[in-house]
Write a protein that holds these residues in place. Structure first.
Motif, PDB file in Angstrom:
ATOM      1  N   SER A 184       0.817  -1.223   0.000  1.00 49.64           N
ATOM      2  CA  SER A 184       0.000   0.000   0.000  1.00 49.64           C
ATOM      3  C   SER A 184       0.844   1.263   0.000  1.00 49.64           C
ATOM      4  CB  SER A 184      -0.939   0.007   1.216  1.00 49.64           C
ATOM      5  OG  SER A 184      -1.799  -1.111   1.178  1.00 49.64           O
TER       6      SER A 184
ATOM      7  N   ALA B  41      -0.350   4.911  -1.047  1.00 52.09           N
ATOM      8  CA  ALA B  41      -0.252   6.023  -0.091  1.00 52.09           C
ATOM      9  C   ALA B  41       0.544   7.169  -0.711  1.00 52.09           C
ATOM     10  CB  ALA B  41       0.405   5.541   1.194  1.00 52.09           C
TER      11      ALA B  41
ATOM     12  N   ARG C 264      -0.842  10.993  -1.499  1.00 50.56           N
ATOM     13  CA  ARG C 264      -0.129  12.207  -1.068  1.00 50.56           C
ATOM     14  C   ARG C 264       0.202  13.098  -2.261  1.00 50.56           C
ATOM     15  NH1 ARG C 264       4.756  12.204   0.309  1.00 50.56           N
ATOM     16  NH2 ARG C 264       4.547  14.152   1.453  1.00 50.56           N
TER      17      ARG C 264
ATOM     18  N   VAL D 172      -6.516   8.769   9.240  1.00 48.30           N
ATOM     19  CA  VAL D 172      -6.252   7.512   8.538  1.00 48.30           C
ATOM     20  C   VAL D 172      -7.097   6.426   9.190  1.00 48.30           C
ATOM     21  CG1 VAL D 172      -4.519   5.783   7.941  1.00 48.30           C
ATOM     22  CG2 VAL D 172      -3.866   8.201   8.065  1.00 48.30           C
TER      23      VAL D 172
ATOM     24  N   LEU E 264      -8.399   7.960   3.795  1.00 48.55           N
ATOM     25  CA  LEU E 264      -7.593   9.101   4.251  1.00 48.55           C
ATOM     26  C   LEU E 264      -8.408  10.380   4.090  1.00 48.55           C
ATOM     27  CD1 LEU E 264      -4.349   8.371   2.141  1.00 48.55           C
ATOM     28  CD2 LEU E 264      -4.835   7.577   4.468  1.00 48.55           C
TER      29      LEU E 264
ATOM     30  N   ALA F 142       5.274   8.552   3.009  1.00 42.92           N
ATOM     31  CA  ALA F 142       4.419   7.445   2.557  1.00 42.92           C
ATOM     32  C   ALA F 142       4.490   6.299   3.571  1.00 42.92           C
ATOM     33  CB  ALA F 142       4.855   6.966   1.175  1.00 42.92           C
TER      34      ALA F 142
ATOM     35  N   LEU G  98       2.414   7.018   6.576  1.00 40.81           N
ATOM     36  CA  LEU G  98       0.990   6.786   6.295  1.00 40.81           C
ATOM     37  C   LEU G  98       0.618   5.307   6.394  1.00 40.81           C
ATOM     38  CD1 LEU G  98      -0.253   8.994   3.327  1.00 40.81           C
ATOM     39  CD2 LEU G  98      -1.022   8.971   5.694  1.00 40.81           C
ATOM     40  N   VAL G  99       1.441   4.456   5.829  1.00 37.83           N
ATOM     41  CA  VAL G  99       1.080   3.031   5.881  1.00 37.83           C
ATOM     42  C   VAL G  99       1.290   2.463   7.279  1.00 37.83           C
ATOM     43  CG1 VAL G  99       1.318   2.600   3.413  1.00 37.83           C
ATOM     44  CG2 VAL G  99       3.303   2.279   4.918  1.00 37.83           C
TER      45      VAL G  99
END
Lengths: 339, 339, 339, 339
Positions: free
Chosen positions: D172, D176, D180, D190, D215, D310, D313-314
């Motif tokens: 992912s 992600a 972005r 999230v 998101l 990134a 985020l994951v």
């Protein structure tokens, strides 16, 4: 002949009244709408229905069923009188914007035993129906993920928004119903976000215009709903179902099969204008199903319980969007009081 | 290593020279082009080829084969010298605009026994190739009708038209070859119409810019070619094959997979600009086939006879368009003298 | 109310009778069909029409117009009686399989001055109509080439073929009409080829099952028709119009918007089954046009002259296919006698 | 000439090494891979690179930059040495599976000031790039919602899963990054769900195979990611961007333009097999961008900070899926320790 009465002569009432009147086995006896005017009179003339009041309809023992296509606020009362007088009901969504009242009315309808078809017409659309049947046949393998796109051509006016119950209850209920219909398993969690991105008027009315919802089922299967009050290409209703062996997609229905190619590319025709055009076939088949329910006892694709459950889902989505928290959703879940 | 020389450093010469030089089994020894200039020098530098004259190439016994990508008028002479010196040939179409000379050269090449690949690159395009293979596999059933669309992005300048041999010989030869390739049976009749509809300059040069051709085979199967010097959506090369059990279609290749939807509809990206982009993969595979011909003796998809036969077909089409009469086409048919 | 009578209670008669009966301004007074049976009776019941004989219809001065949807052989006689009795006509193609008789009847209809709509329903299909209107608007630029694909789902039985007048007259007349409609200019040449490739029965009946036709106009614009009695994907009716600034395409109408993707690719739904489903909207609009002709004098998209001219074109195509020669086509052209 | 070294001779190393070697401005001096074998030797031969060890590369002051395409566990160490020796870096994702280490290394790279390109190749894919550019141009209006589909052809083996860091971190991260890249605004929340639906082996390894992520940005714009380790149609990477005036879609790239129509419908070719084929053009342009970074100082589409963000985020998505709770995401958010 099955004798019906139609409540409501607005755009959705017109569809149902005309479909009922055109059915070989139906006599549309009454048309009920408090709004006097040319539209109502023309519809009565075209359907050979008598313009009447509610009392007259419920007092007429020869009326087999009623079509509830009137304003949202009237649905609960009409359902209750139908339950009391033993008339079958074809009910447009929602049952009521007040969830407690909805639950109460559904209980009464359930106890009365009257036949009921809930107006989730998409279940009767030939594309959605083929998709459901293909999954049910087993050929596609297990359904794992559903992704839905749901966009109206343009935001509604503020006056509509103010009495709509909000975008989740007003619009996402159709998507919630389709998610339930396809996943066919209890929902375990609901998460939603909503923003006001496109219309200051909608924000001023305290509502959102842009939504994303995530649902999971007990076994871990999932659905996402992406919705917006404004679709740049018009009325935009699509669905993708990931199954173990296939991906199934319901696309928009173009207005024609004409495409135009020039140096900018090949342009297909835009989708059918709005739900009346897009779901014309579905509304027709839905009325056939109501007649089959009365005539033969054939169960419709959606009943009153489906109306309640779809509403419970969008209540959960609205609450999640308001609180920012995911909701553990079970059969006993109900929205916070005073919501 | 296979040692090659490339004649021509124009746009098609560049493609072939770069593909040859990039091949692991090839040394591109020489680049021949009478046009001095930066393009030629840059190409020589990038391919590590020596700039040379024709005599040098044909005198070098270590050269295995030549690539003829020079101007049309030089093809016949280069083929003849290759035949005399026993060098394999990768020859761009056409062999010559003079049909009698073409027939004569083909006879000489045939007698010499040199390996020859004719540059009908579409046969190597993966989409056309998959179509041909699917038909050959038998899964589609018998091929009954072929319909081809062939449009350039924009009409060529008058100067090009004047030395092109005319639209039938210059442009339709690719479609005629594809029709032969797919139908795989002697052609029995040829009918064509041509008009000058889009460019007064082309008409002034005595040529047409808009064409339709109909071919039949001995067993009654058919092909239609629709061609125009101007394609409103750009380079537009499509083909539909009606078979007994399937319809096979080769579409245009969009420049990207981005599509844009707005109230006017959903617009896919336009096709690849022109033949260099559209057939980049085909040119690469074609060079591989030439190497395989030299290295392993693997027969290419198109040989010198295919060059002759496609030319005979477009000669017949040109004559039909000029006379207005359908032509009974057989193995012995040749264009009227002085045409 | 406009009073109509419908001749013919077969599949096309049913469409027209139901459309007429459903029209708010029409009373379908009579249904005429010599075939007694349940179908005819049911249709009469559903349309509230009286089952009658021809004499009764033509003797009733209150009948404004007739719908000719009976067997081909009866068309000419009914047209003649309509002309004699001053009744408007909605006439299915063809006027007659005998071209001389067709020309004679058209002359009589012309002299009588009765309003006449010729049943080329494709002109009323929303996709073909949008295409025509877009070209007429000038936005597309000049129309240069038309390519049509016309395939039935499956070959008809031998019995049908034997009385059909042959594939050119029976089937290609619709394509010939569309070519005329779009090109809107006198046709200058006609060339056609026909083979029997798919059905030995059709060949045994002396007919062909696979056709290609090329037409040119006086100014050099062109049309190609590709037709087959068997379409592997079902009913397959497409058209591409090359214009100066755009390429316009009418595609097939898929049965649904469901597509299925698996390792073999993404599969869109097949086209609508056959002409009754594909052109349902067109038949409805065509009946509206007939009513508008009678009520308001609005000229329909196709009149009796269009019936004659389309037939003249397919006569020329049939003759070309038989002789192998292109035909110089002008206003005075008529098929060889005894053909 | 820019002098580069490539770490890793596996499938992604091969892509980058060949692209680097083919670049007119690059000399690929070294190839580093501890795995001896024919693949490494062949790649060295084709790229004219010397097989070397890490120390040799970092000791060679003439090396301008390195390509990190080796196993994940080696990335952080190579980045650190590049930072210490002042060499530019082209780094495949991820920086490290250990988020704290990732943050630490990014800090070191930042301080060193070495140029760095992070290998999010999709940003260089022409379709995604055109989409981004169209949004940036303002023509589409404000981007409101992004929906991504991300499916691999088949689940990886258990051995891969066990060292992958889990599906969120491994797979992912590309989605992600694209979210972005397109939203171009700080992420505010999230939420993710993950299930093991398709592979018992993946579940046994403690990972999930089916994911949905939501998101939101600070201004309320949204993205959804739908991902699965198995795509029934193959490698399935699509994206839809709802903007105020347009909907933009990046579809899959079919393997060819051949489509096959039969009674089941019209079937387009399946997508390109996997990421190496699908993103071939993107990998080429990405190497060009790395060269432009070294040669001209042109900033690449993705730098080391994008790699860090990134990954953050994951990490948040993985934590949300584990806890069932939505995460309020801000610049200071870091995963729970011991996660």
């Amino acid at each position: 002949m099955i004798k019906l009465a139609c409540f409501g002569a607005g755009r959705i009432g017109q569809i149902h009244a005309l479909n009922a009147a055109a059915h070989a086995d139906v006599e549309l006896a009454y048309l009920v709408d408090p709004m006097t005017g040319a539209d109502r009179d023309l519809l009565a003339a075209r359907t050979c229905a008598e313009i009447a009041g509610s009392d007259e309809v419920f007092a007429d023992d020869s009326v087999d069923g009623i079509i509830i296509a009137s304003s949202t606020g009237s649905h609960a009362g009409l359902l209750q009188r139908a339950a009391e007088t033993g008339k079958a009901v074809f009910c447009e969504k929602p049952i009521s914007l007040d969830f407690a009242l909805t639950a109460d009315i559904v209980q009464k309808v359930r106890e009365s035993g009257i036949p009921c078809l809930m107006g989730f017409q998409r279940r009767y659309d030939k594309s959605f129906r083929q998709l459901k049947e293909r999954i049910s046949s087993g050929v596609s393998g297990r359904l794992e993920q559903v992704v839905m796109f749901s966009r109206d051509p343009a935001p509604p006016p503020r006056s509509y928004v103010e009495t709509s119950g909000g975008m989740f209850r007003d619009s996402s209920i159709h998507d919630a119903d389709m998610a339930r219909h396809l996943l066919d398993e209890p929902i375990a969690s609901v998460y939603a976000v909503g923003s006001c991105l496109i219309s200051g008027e909608i924000g001023a009315a305290g509502d959102v215009d842009t939504i994303m919802i995530t649902l999971t089922t007990r076994s871990g299967r999932m659905a996402q709903i992406t919705a917006c009050r404004r679709g740049p290409m018009g009325y935009d209703q699509r669905l993708e179902a990931l199954c173990a062996r296939e991906v199934l997609t319901v696309g928009n229905q173009p207005q024609s099969t004409l495409s135009v190619s020039d140096p900018l590319g090949c342009r297909a025709a835009p989708p059918e204008n709005y739900f009346l055009e897009r779901f014309a076939q579905a509304y027709g088949d839905e009325m056939d199903a109501f007649v089959a329910l009365l005539r033969d006892g054939t169960q419709p694709f959606a009943g009153i319980e489906d109306g309640l459950e779809a509403q419970r889902l969008v209540e959960a989505a609205a609450q999640s969007a308001r609180t920012g928290e995911a909701i553990a959703f079970g059969p006993g879940w109900a929205p916070d009081q005073g919501d």
